[in-house]
Design a protein around this motif. Structure first.
Motif, PDB file in Angstrom:
ATOM      1  N   GLY A 261       0.820  -1.202   0.000  1.00  0.00           N
ATOM      2  CA  GLY A 261       0.000   0.000   0.000  1.00  0.00           C
ATOM      3  C   GLY A 261       0.849   1.245   0.000  1.00  0.00           C
ATOM      4  N   CYS A 262       0.552   2.153   0.881  1.00  0.00           N
ATOM      5  CA  CYS A 262       1.223   3.450   0.959  1.00  0.00           C
ATOM      6  C   CYS A 262       2.739   3.302   1.083  1.00  0.00           C
ATOM      7  CB  CYS A 262       0.695   4.223   2.159  1.00  0.00           C
ATOM      8  SG  CYS A 262       1.575   5.762   2.495  1.00  0.00           S
ATOM      9  N   THR A 263       3.467   4.074   0.283  1.00  0.00           N
ATOM     10  CA  THR A 263       4.934   4.052   0.312  1.00  0.00           C
ATOM     11  C   THR A 263       5.513   5.352   0.881  1.00  0.00           C
ATOM     12  OG1 THR A 263       4.996   4.830  -1.992  1.00  0.00           O
ATOM     13  CG2 THR A 263       5.075   2.447  -1.634  1.00  0.00           C
ATOM     14  N   ASP A 267       7.202   9.032   8.787  1.00  0.00           N
ATOM     15  CA  ASP A 267       6.988  10.248   9.574  1.00  0.00           C
ATOM     16  C   ASP A 267       6.004  11.222   8.909  1.00  0.00           C
ATOM     17  OD1 ASP A 267       8.645  10.870   7.495  1.00  0.00           O
ATOM     18  OD2 ASP A 267      10.091  12.009   8.682  1.00  0.00           O
ATOM     19  N   PHE A 268       5.454  10.852   7.706  1.00  0.00           N
ATOM     20  CA  PHE A 268       4.448  11.707   7.078  1.00  0.00           C
ATOM     21  C   PHE A 268       3.149  11.591   7.874  1.00  0.00           C
ATOM     22  CE2 PHE A 268       5.603  12.738   2.433  1.00  0.00           C
ATOM     23  CZ  PHE A 268       6.919  13.004   2.793  1.00  0.00           C
ATOM     24  N   PRO A 269       2.511  12.702   8.198  1.00  0.00           N
ATOM     25  CA  PRO A 269       1.261  12.634   8.977  1.00  0.00           C
ATOM     26  C   PRO A 269       0.102  12.034   8.189  1.00  0.00           C
ATOM     27  CG  PRO A 269       1.708  14.884   8.301  1.00  0.00           C
ATOM     28  CD  PRO A 269       2.932  14.092   7.943  1.00  0.00           C
ATOM     29  N   VAL A 270       0.076  12.262   6.871  1.00  0.00           N
ATOM     30  CA  VAL A 270      -0.976  11.692   6.028  1.00  0.00           C
ATOM     31  C   VAL A 270      -0.342  11.150   4.746  1.00  0.00           C
ATOM     32  CG1 VAL A 270      -2.812  13.193   6.897  1.00  0.00           C
ATOM     33  CG2 VAL A 270      -1.436  13.928   4.929  1.00  0.00           C
ATOM     34  N   CYS A 271      -1.031  10.238   4.119  1.00  0.00           N
ATOM     35  CA  CYS A 271      -0.535   9.663   2.856  1.00  0.00           C
ATOM     36  C   CYS A 271      -0.676  10.680   1.733  1.00  0.00           C
ATOM     37  CB  CYS A 271      -1.323   8.395   2.517  1.00  0.00           C
ATOM     38  SG  CYS A 271      -0.940   7.714   0.888  1.00  0.00           S
ATOM     39  N   VAL A 272       0.406  10.844   0.979  1.00  0.00           N
ATOM     40  CA  VAL A 272       0.362  11.731  -0.186  1.00  0.00           C
ATOM     41  C   VAL A 272       0.605  10.966  -1.485  1.00  0.00           C
ATOM     42  CG1 VAL A 272       1.058  13.774   1.110  1.00  0.00           C
ATOM     43  CG2 VAL A 272       2.815  12.329   0.064  1.00  0.00           C
ATOM     44  N   CYS A 273       1.044   9.701  -1.355  1.00  0.00           N
ATOM     45  CA  CYS A 273       1.343   8.931  -2.576  1.00  0.00           C
ATOM     46  C   CYS A 273       0.069   8.346  -3.192  1.00  0.00           C
ATOM     47  CB  CYS A 273       2.342   7.811  -2.286  1.00  0.00           C
ATOM     48  SG  CYS A 273       1.674   6.404  -1.351  1.00  0.00           S
TER      49      CYS A 273
END
Length: 311
Positions: A261-263, A267-273
């Motif tokens: 899933g998300c890559t 430490d990113f607060p929300v997924c941007v990918c």
């Protein structure tokens, strides 16, 4: 060619595909049609099986082997790396299950004239599609010493690749190398005495490497895995049998990548990918043949079955 074929991991494959009577299924490597027959037997009205192979003799045999279920079978001559185009050509938007049984089929190995076997004398051929131009003869007699060394090492994991490539270059300089047993003698003569005492046949790794190069097997697997996953309907299953580490590595990587899933960094607060998994692994580890199957069919010893399900 008379096809005698023993289907490897047959019941685990049928279980893995979770066959629905009215579903659309693809046997991307028809071969002896053993898996195809059992898949088609589980289909009912509205069910359909697409059988793909690039070997004309395999497809001709399939007509006989699948005669009892022919009303729900369509055969297509194609490279399995074109699975998306095959389905499109049949007017289908996707499949509920796809099976790949990678490697050389038993009939191809057992019939000397195909040139796959290091145990029987035959012209150097090794083409799965006998209409393609490139054959084992071309690889052995026209490729550079460095290119031969490379495929022996990379595709056959042959530690004596430099010695064997040098011997091939030396011998073909005298006259072309024409047959499988001529090549076996050259390989044997290039290897040190300790290598000849190993249980494994001295030419096994080299023949595997040349066969893979002739048929671009690893390139086809890489391309086919990505396409096959995209061709699955939601809930559809992809089942892949591999026989050596190079194939299995490619399949495992493709499955893992599709299941990721998300890559984004942790430490990113929300997924941007925005990446979401395409499949789930069912199960996570490969399915292996039972001791009973290996005893009945020694060719099953190195087989691994990996399965994923489209989300």
């Amino acid at each position: 060619m008379e096809f005698h074929h023993v289907s490897i991991l047959l019941q685990p494959c049928l279980d893995a595909l979770n066959i629905k009577p009215d579903g659309i299924y693809v046997d991307a490597t028809t071969g002896g049609a053993g898996h195809s027959l059992h898949i088609a037997q589980e289909l009912g009205e509205g069910g359909r099986l697409i059988c793909i192979d690039r070997d004309d003799e395999a497809l001709e045999n399939a007509k006989t082997r699948l005669a009892s279920v022919w009303d729900r079978v369509t055969t297509v001559k194609s490279d399995f790396r074109e699975i998306d185009r095959v389905l499109e050509g049949q007017g289908l938007s996707g499949a509920d299950g796809i099976l790949f049984d990678l490697g050389v089929s038993s009939p191809q190995l057992d019939h000397a004239e195909r040139g796959f076997s290091y145990m029987k004398d035959a012209p150097l051929d090794m083409r799965m599609d006998r209409q393609q131009a490139l054959s084992a003869w071309d690889v052995v007699n026209t490729w550079s010493r460095e290119d031969i060394r490379h495929i022996l090492f990379e595709y056959g994991e042959e530690r004596y690749a430099p010695l064997i490539a040098a011997a091939i270059e030396r011998e073909r300089g005298k006259k072309p190398i024409e047959t499988t047993l001529e090549l076996v003698d050259i390989i044997r003569g290039a290897m040190p005495a300790k290598a000849l005492r190993e249980k494994q046949h001295p030419a096994k790794r080299s023949f595997q490497a040349i066969r893979i190069a002739v048929n671009d097997e690893l390139g086809a697997v890489r391309e086919a895995m990505e396409k096959a996953i995209d061709c699955l309907n939601p809930g559809g299953r992809l089942a892949v049998i591999t026989f050596h580490s190079l194939e299995d590595r490619i399949v495992k990587a493709a499955f893992n990548q599709a299941a990721q899933g998300c890559t984004c960094p942790k430490d990113f607060p929300v997924c941007v990918c925005g990446k979401k998994p395409k499949v789930r692994l069912t199960p996570r580890k490969p399915i292996l043949p039972s001791d009973e199957e290996i005893e009945e069919n020694p060719r099953a010893r190195s087989a691994k079955l990996r399965v994923c399900e489209k989300i």
